[in-house]
Motif scaffolding. Structure first.
Motif, PDB file in Angstrom:
ATOM      1  N   THR A 189     -11.825   1.180   8.428  1.00 49.50           N
ATOM      2  CA  THR A 189     -12.537   0.221   7.584  1.00 49.50           C
ATOM      3  C   THR A 189     -13.962  -0.006   8.070  1.00 49.50           C
ATOM      4  OG1 THR A 189     -10.446  -0.902   7.123  1.00 49.50           O
ATOM      5  CG2 THR A 189     -12.463  -2.115   6.642  1.00 49.50           C
ATOM      6  N   HIS A 209     -11.060  -7.558   1.430  1.00 49.77           N
ATOM      7  CA  HIS A 209      -9.607  -7.747   1.370  1.00 49.77           C
ATOM      8  C   HIS A 209      -9.229  -9.169   0.962  1.00 49.77           C
ATOM      9  CE1 HIS A 209     -10.516  -4.600   4.399  1.00 49.77           C
ATOM     10  NE2 HIS A 209      -9.578  -3.955   3.749  1.00 49.77           N
ATOM     11  N   GLU A 242     -10.697 -11.815   2.536  1.00 48.31           N
ATOM     12  CA  GLU A 242     -10.846 -12.641   3.735  1.00 48.31           C
ATOM     13  C   GLU A 242     -11.511 -13.982   3.439  1.00 48.31           C
ATOM     14  OE1 GLU A 242     -11.236  -8.323   5.295  1.00 48.31           O
ATOM     15  OE2 GLU A 242     -11.746  -9.451   3.469  1.00 48.31           O
ATOM     16  N   SER A 265      -4.712  -1.443   6.385  1.00 47.01           N
ATOM     17  CA  SER A 265      -6.034  -1.436   5.751  1.00 47.01           C
ATOM     18  C   SER A 265      -5.870  -1.346   4.248  1.00 47.01           C
ATOM     19  CB  SER A 265      -6.872  -0.248   6.264  1.00 47.01           C
ATOM     20  OG  SER A 265      -6.265   0.986   5.903  1.00 47.01           O
ATOM     21  N   ARG A 303      -3.536  -4.160   3.489  1.00 47.19           N
ATOM     22  CA  ARG A 303      -4.067  -5.309   4.231  1.00 47.19           C
ATOM     23  C   ARG A 303      -4.314  -6.478   3.294  1.00 47.19           C
ATOM     24  NH1 ARG A 303      -9.475  -4.830   7.817  1.00 47.19           N
ATOM     25  NH2 ARG A 303      -8.084  -3.575   9.118  1.00 47.19           N
ATOM     26  N   ALA A 304      -4.867  -6.209   2.124  1.00 51.25           N
ATOM     27  CA  ALA A 304      -5.136  -7.283   1.171  1.00 51.25           C
ATOM     28  C   ALA A 304      -3.841  -7.967   0.732  1.00 51.25           C
ATOM     29  CB  ALA A 304      -5.882  -6.729  -0.042  1.00 51.25           C
ATOM     30  N   THR A 342      -5.179  -6.738  10.671  1.00 48.02           N
ATOM     31  CA  THR A 342      -4.226  -7.303   9.722  1.00 48.02           C
ATOM     32  C   THR A 342      -3.367  -8.365  10.397  1.00 48.02           C
ATOM     33  OG1 THR A 342      -4.148  -5.243   8.446  1.00 48.02           O
ATOM     34  CG2 THR A 342      -2.316  -6.780   8.155  1.00 48.02           C
ATOM     35  N   THR A 376     -11.095   2.032  -0.406  1.00 48.41           N
ATOM     36  CA  THR A 376     -10.319   1.903   0.821  1.00 48.41           C
ATOM     37  C   THR A 376     -10.691   3.043   1.770  1.00 48.41           C
ATOM     38  OG1 THR A 376      -8.447   3.339   0.265  1.00 48.41           O
ATOM     39  CG2 THR A 376      -8.413   1.084  -0.639  1.00 48.41           C
ATOM     40  N   GLN A 403     -12.112  -3.533  -5.411  1.00 47.65           N
ATOM     41  CA  GLN A 403     -11.947  -3.867  -4.011  1.00 47.65           C
ATOM     42  C   GLN A 403     -10.474  -4.189  -3.772  1.00 47.65           C
ATOM     43  OE1 GLN A 403     -14.251  -3.749  -1.514  1.00 47.65           O
ATOM     44  NE2 GLN A 403     -15.578  -2.799  -3.056  1.00 47.65           N
ATOM     45  N   PRO A 404      -9.965  -3.951  -2.555  1.00 46.53           N
ATOM     46  CA  PRO A 404      -8.548  -4.246  -2.290  1.00 46.53           C
ATOM     47  C   PRO A 404      -8.143  -5.662  -2.681  1.00 46.53           C
ATOM     48  CG  PRO A 404      -9.469  -2.985  -0.478  1.00 46.53           C
ATOM     49  CD  PRO A 404     -10.623  -3.306  -1.395  1.00 46.53           C
ATOM     50  N   ALA A 405      -9.049  -6.617  -2.503  1.00 47.31           N
ATOM     51  CA  ALA A 405      -8.744  -8.010  -2.838  1.00 47.31           C
ATOM     52  C   ALA A 405      -8.403  -8.185  -4.309  1.00 47.31           C
ATOM     53  CB  ALA A 405      -9.931  -8.903  -2.483  1.00 47.31           C
ATOM     54  N   ALA A 443      -4.468  -7.436  -4.794  1.00 50.11           N
ATOM     55  CA  ALA A 443      -3.466  -8.304  -4.173  1.00 50.11           C
ATOM     56  C   ALA A 443      -2.823  -9.299  -5.141  1.00 50.11           C
ATOM     57  CB  ALA A 443      -4.070  -9.031  -2.982  1.00 50.11           C
TER      58      ALA A 443
END
Length: 295
Positions: free
Chosen positions: A30, A39, A41, A62, A66-67, A94, A238, A262-264, A267
């Motif tokens: 990452t 993710h 955060e 990741s 991770r998200a 994580t 990613t 984005q991974p976020a 989720a």
């Protein structure tokens, strides 16, 4: 209302291509990525939707994994997640995020291509938590081959199939005796299941199989009160991208929103499918493709 809660133009919410060209050795990290993946955060806020749920997430070090681990923890879940030995520093981050949310984090180095490691993983989860409420089959392998099928070696084909299909099959089979009614299995498929890119032929094939597996297993387990669904992401930024793609500059530009996710942004789909809010949803594929129409 926070900035994250304000209505935003989805085409402008996150970085847009063109990105700097970047390459990494698989499985990727990452830290060197430009732009840095998000993710959740600083943005994901939990609402107690998964309070005290016992969760297992493969590939949680990741990216999407991770998200999802972060979101599950902020929703009140304890998280056991897998990583490859080369990803230990990623796994530590994580773990930090889950523990920062006040939940138990268990990181396990595991290659899900191996049946015995899959069995040991489930045994570890049962030892740690006493059972499993949610299983997220997220770990996957891909390697772009611009020259198509002629360039896909038997060893690559074997790795893709064993990671993406065998591992998921073994984990579901081993975990099911420990998942009670009300439990949930969520698999990660892909837009590639429906719109395969020639350079990802073997990967796309496995993602199509995951759709079929999800729908079949959901019917099998419905009477047991266990729901089975899948998320089909489009392009997501990613570490797998610079580690497996020859060109990162325009990654995601082909999506109708003009950028990768984005991974976020993935989720919340997993949180919804895992939660009681989705109690009448099973055998479904939740498409999160940035606007690419799918069947």
């Amino acid at each position: 209302m926070t900035d994250a809660e304000q209505p935003q133009d989805p085409t402008q919410r996150h970085p847009q291509p063109d990105f700097p060209q970047q390459e990494q050795e698989h499985p990727g990290r990452t830290g060197p990525m430009d732009p840095a993946p998000d993710h959740g955060e600083d943005s994901y806020r939990g609402n107690g939707l998964l309070l005290d749920r016992r969760t297992v997430i493969t590939g949680g070090d990741s990216g999407i994994g991770r998200a999802v681990a972060l979101a599950f923890a902020r929703e009140g879940a304890d998280v056991l997640f897998t990583y490859l030995p080369a990803e230990e520093s990623e796994a530590e981050e994580t773990t930090r995020l889950v523990e920062e949310a006040g939940r138990k984090a268990v990181s396990v180095a595991c290659d899900i291509r191996d049946e015995e490691q899959c069995r040991a993983l489930i045994e570890r989860a049962v030892d740690e938590f006493g059972g499993i409420d949610i299983l997220v089959n997220n770990a996957a392998y891909q390697m772009s081959q611009p020259d198509g099928i002629a360039a896909i070696s038997t060893s690559q084909f074997d790795r893709v199939v064993r990671t993406n299909l065998y591992g998921m099959f073994w984990l579901c089979k081993t975990a099911l005796p420990h998942i009670p009614a009300g439990g949930s299995i969520i698999n990660t498929t892909s837009v590639q299941a429906y719109k395969p890119s020639p350079h990802l032929l073997d990967y796309a094939m496995t993602k199509g199989a995951i759709v079929t597996f999800t729908q079949g297993l959901a019917q099998m387990l419905a009477s047991d009160g266990i729901r089975v669904n899948a998320v089909a992401p489009g392009p997501v930024w990613t570490p797998l991208i610079p580690a497996t793609m020859p060109d990162t500059t325009e990654f995601g530009k082909q999506s109708p929103l003009g950028r990768p996710a984005q991974p976020a942004e993935m989720a919340p789909a997993y949180v919804f499918l895992a939660s009681s809010n989705a109690s009448f949803i099973t055998g479904e594929i939740m498409n999160a493709t940035g606007g690419t129409p799918l069947p």
